[in-house]
Design an enzyme around this catalytic site. Structure first.
Site, short mmCIF file in Angstrom:
data_model
loop_
_atom_site.label_atom_id
_atom_site.label_comp_id
_atom_site.label_asym_id
_atom_site.label_seq_id
_atom_site.Cartn_x
_atom_site.Cartn_y
_atom_site.Cartn_z
N GLN A 92 1.18 -4.41 1.86
CA GLN A 92 0.65 -3.20 1.28
C GLN A 92 -0.13 -3.44 -0.01
O GLN A 92 -0.92 -2.59 -0.43
CB GLN A 92 1.78 -2.20 1.02
CG GLN A 92 2.42 -1.71 2.31
CD GLN A 92 3.55 -0.74 2.06
OE1 GLN A 92 4.70 -1.12 1.95
NE2 GLN A 92 3.23 0.54 1.96
N HIS A 112 -6.79 -4.88 12.62
CA HIS A 112 -8.06 -5.47 13.06
C HIS A 112 -8.41 -5.09 14.49
O HIS A 112 -9.58 -4.84 14.81
CB HIS A 112 -8.00 -6.99 12.93
CG HIS A 112 -7.91 -7.46 11.51
ND1 HIS A 112 -7.58 -8.76 11.17
CD2 HIS A 112 -8.09 -6.82 10.33
CE1 HIS A 112 -7.57 -8.89 9.85
NE2 HIS A 112 -7.87 -7.72 9.32
N ASP A 125 -6.58 -5.86 4.19
CA ASP A 125 -7.29 -7.11 3.94
C ASP A 125 -7.46 -7.38 2.45
O ASP A 125 -7.31 -8.52 1.99
CB ASP A 125 -8.67 -7.08 4.60
CG ASP A 125 -8.59 -7.20 6.11
OD1 ASP A 125 -7.46 -7.24 6.66
OD2 ASP A 125 -9.66 -7.23 6.77
N ARG A 150 11.19 -5.15 -7.18
CA ARG A 150 11.46 -5.48 -5.79
C ARG A 150 10.13 -5.67 -5.06
O ARG A 150 9.33 -4.73 -4.94
CB ARG A 150 12.26 -4.35 -5.11
CG ARG A 150 12.54 -4.65 -3.65
CD ARG A 150 13.08 -3.46 -2.89
NE ARG A 150 13.09 -3.77 -1.45
CZ ARG A 150 12.82 -2.92 -0.48
NH1 ARG A 150 12.53 -1.66 -0.76
NH2 ARG A 150 12.86 -3.30 0.77
N HIS A 195 9.33 -7.34 5.23
CA HIS A 195 9.01 -5.92 5.12
C HIS A 195 7.92 -5.60 6.15
O HIS A 195 6.75 -5.42 5.81
CB HIS A 195 8.54 -5.61 3.70
CG HIS A 195 8.53 -4.16 3.35
ND1 HIS A 195 9.17 -3.65 2.24
CD2 HIS A 195 7.96 -3.09 3.96
CE1 HIS A 195 8.97 -2.34 2.18
NE2 HIS A 195 8.24 -1.98 3.22
N GLU A 240 14.25 -1.54 6.26
CA GLU A 240 14.13 -0.43 7.20
C GLU A 240 14.04 -0.85 8.67
O GLU A 240 13.08 -0.51 9.38
CB GLU A 240 12.92 0.43 6.84
CG GLU A 240 13.00 1.05 5.47
CD GLU A 240 11.81 1.94 5.13
OE1 GLU A 240 11.96 2.81 4.26
OE2 GLU A 240 10.73 1.77 5.75
N ASN A 381 16.90 3.19 1.28
CA ASN A 381 15.67 3.92 0.97
C ASN A 381 15.85 5.38 1.34
O ASN A 381 16.06 5.70 2.52
CB ASN A 381 14.49 3.35 1.77
CG ASN A 381 14.16 1.92 1.38
OD1 ASN A 381 14.66 1.40 0.39
ND2 ASN A 381 13.29 1.29 2.17
N TYR A 383 14.16 9.24 1.20
CA TYR A 383 13.00 10.08 0.95
C TYR A 383 13.25 11.55 1.27
O TYR A 383 12.82 12.42 0.53
CB TYR A 383 11.80 9.58 1.77
CG TYR A 383 11.21 8.30 1.25
CD1 TYR A 383 10.23 8.32 0.26
CD2 TYR A 383 11.62 7.07 1.74
CE1 TYR A 383 9.68 7.14 -0.23
CE2 TYR A 383 11.07 5.89 1.27
CZ TYR A 383 10.11 5.92 0.28
OH TYR A 383 9.57 4.76 -0.20
N GLU A 452 14.33 2.31 -2.50
CA GLU A 452 13.09 3.08 -2.52
C GLU A 452 13.41 4.55 -2.65
O GLU A 452 14.39 5.04 -2.09
CB GLU A 452 12.26 2.88 -1.23
CG GLU A 452 11.59 1.54 -1.08
CD GLU A 452 10.78 1.44 0.21
OE1 GLU A 452 10.31 2.49 0.71
OE2 GLU A 452 10.61 0.32 0.73
#
Length: 544
Positions: A92, A112, A125, A150, A195, A240, A381, A383, A452
């Site tokens: 990321q 891609h 990229d 992290r 990840h 995750e 994590n 959310y 997270e």
């Protein structure tokens, strides 16, 4: 740059004041493009292992004692041992997707070969180019005052073909520089081994649907421990697995795009757990005595509330078991095995489909013994949450099987819940307290690290929605720690910078710092939420 000239961040807590002045690309900023900074000295600290030490603390006293201790001063505070951090992931933020010997990962392949699957057709990229600009990320972390960072290591960058035969010296140098620079700034490195970005070479061999991955992962962990374990004291094996197993190997909607619904997700989860145990026991047997670190896993999943008055607590337990307990029960439960309801129901469904064995793989007695207790802490994590009720009617064995059909949970939302930019992210802070207490009662109050927690928007610098999200969730976390006695020792904000958000590309932003993706310099600019978090960290109090 986010610090004042000549100022050493390792000797400062830097508080960010609200952004005023001119605008850059529609975002409020100072005339220099950076936030104004207010410097507050603080005492030096052991930079190497403060979070490591917190993760080794015994369970807290009874809740009533905790409540008395923290409310006697008239203001609720996070305990002195409690640590704050921020998180990212390699694909990321790093960019440099094929630089200096890096091999392709499944996410390079996805973006891609199938750009139509990413909402804005974007790739990682370049991303935030943290492969070259990691010092800017560290300055941002130091400016807020975070205790730890992290980040994940790109397996495909370090070992393009999965094992030590392809060790990439350039990658070793990059991660050494990143770790050393963090420590020089008084920030503890917390490393996630994987990840989402499995090397494409290993995916060609079956990835996590194949038992081969277990030994490849053990070899990868061995390289990590030998190379970085003298300085890294907190390891997270997987991030995750529920998400990348169900979406990556079941529905095939996300990387690595394997459509094997009803079977693939369970094979993936099985090998995730066995590979985690292999990495854990390797550390236990060969590294712990001289490196003194800890090894955990990060799980995801929602908390659930009854959707109707007729929805009993067993439905809520079932919903959590099928999402979080699937991975947590073998490691933190009493028997080293999947939740009983999963074993029974998936087994029954499989038989009704005409299969001779369950689609849910079986652990041997030896594997169960290796799994039970094979995690020093539970990374989590959080959310959002959902309402849940049980699907009515009988199971139809003629329809294609899937995790969702096995779980038989109908999810919905309360119309009163606010929503972030992400369509799935409803703001339910009380769910964080609920799930932490579920861990406390189901798994004997394990040591938990929130790995997270965050809020998405369009990337604006005046990010009041993110501030209110953090405020509410930190207060819920205080309730769980102070009032309920949940053994939570740290909190990680997602994310320190805006980044590539998987299938949402750059259309949603989670960062405390805005990244100007339209600029060749990719400047990091603090948002108001960075100032908010700096205040929480420096005072250990959530402001009203």
């Amino acid at each position: 740059m986010v610090a004042l000239p000549g100022v050493k961040l390792s000797l400062l807590v830097v508080l960010l004041v609200p952004l005023v002045g001119s605008s850059v690309d529609g975002y409020a900023s100072t005339s220099s493009g950076l936030a104004n900074l207010v410097e507050t000295p603080f005492a030096g600290r052991d930079v190497l292992a403060l979070l490591r030490q917190a993760l080794g603390l015994p369970k807290p006293p009874e809740p009533v004692t905790m409540q008395h201790q923290h409310q006697s001063s008239g203001q609720r505070q996070f305990p002195l041992h409690f640590r704050f951090g921020a998180a990212t992931a390699a694909y990321q933020i790093e960019g440099a997707w094929d630089a200096e010997g890096k091999g392709p990962s499944v996410w390079d392949t996805l973006t891609h070969e199938h750009p139509e699957l990413v909402v804005d057709g974007a790739t990682g990229d370049r991303a935030a180019d943290s492969y070259h600009l990691y010092a800017s990320d560290i300055e941002a972390l130091g400016a807020v005052g975070f205790d730890f960072y992290r980040f994940s290591i790109s397996w495909a960058r370090l070992l393009p073909y999965g094992d030590a035969s392809s060790l990439n010296a350039h990658a070793v140098d990059y991660y050494n520089r990143l770790i050393d620079e963090l420590l020089a700034h008084g920030i503890e490195p917390v490393v996630t081994m994987l990840h989402y970005d499995v090397p494409q070479y290993l995916q060609n061999l079956g990835g996590f649907a194949s038992p081969l991955i277990v030994d490849y992962f053990r070899q990868y962990a061995d390289v990590l421990y030998r190379t970085f374990g003298d300085r890294v004291k907190v390891w997270i094996t997987h991030n995750e697995p529920y998400d990348f197993c169900v979406e990556g190997y079941g529905t095939g909607r996300s990387g690595p795009l394997v459509y094997a619904t009803g079977v693939g997700e369970y094979l993936c989860a099985h090998h995730v757990l066995l590979s985690h145990a292999a990495a854990f026991h390797l550390y236990d047997q060969h590294y712990r005595h001289r490196q003194d670190g800890v090894v955990g896993i990060t799980l995801s999943g929602r908390y659930y509330y009854p959707a109707t008055n007729d929805t009993g607590p067993t439905v809520v337990d079932r919903a959590i078991d099928f999402q979080i307990g699937w991975f947590a029960n073998p490691l933190f439960g009493p028997d080293g095995n999947y939740p009983a309801t999963m074993i029974a129901d998936i087994g029954e469904h499989s038989l009704r489909e005409g299969r001779s064995t369950s689609r849910l793989p079986t652990f041997s007695q030896t594997e169960r013994a290796r799994l039970r207790g094979a995690s020093d802490f539970l990374g989590y994590n959080y959310y959002s949450s959902r309402l849940a009720t049980l699907e009515r009617g009988d199971y139809d064995p003629t329809v294609q099987p899937s995790w969702a059909r096995d779980a038989r949970i109908l999810q919905s939302v309360d119309p009163g819940w606010a929503r972030a930019k992400s369509q799935w992210l409803y703001v339910v802070p009380e769910g964080l307290r609920g799930v932490l207490n579920w861990f406390r009662t189901h798994y004997a109050n394990p040591t938990v690290l929130i790995t997270e927690n965050g809020f998405s928007d369009d990337g604006q610098l005046v990010d009041t929605g993110r501030i209110e999200y953090y405020r509410a969730h930190l207060n819920a976390l205080l309730d769980a720690i102070v009032t309920d006695g949940c053994h939570v020792v740290g909190y990680t904000a997602w994310s320190i910078i805006d980044n590539f958000e998987w299938l949402r590309g750059y259309s949603e932003k989670f960062g405390l710092f805005y990244v100007n993706f339209s600029s060749p310099l990719l400047e990091r600019v603090p948002k108001q939420s960075a100032s908010f978090m700096a205040g929480v960290i420096s005072t250990r109090v959530v402001p009203n």
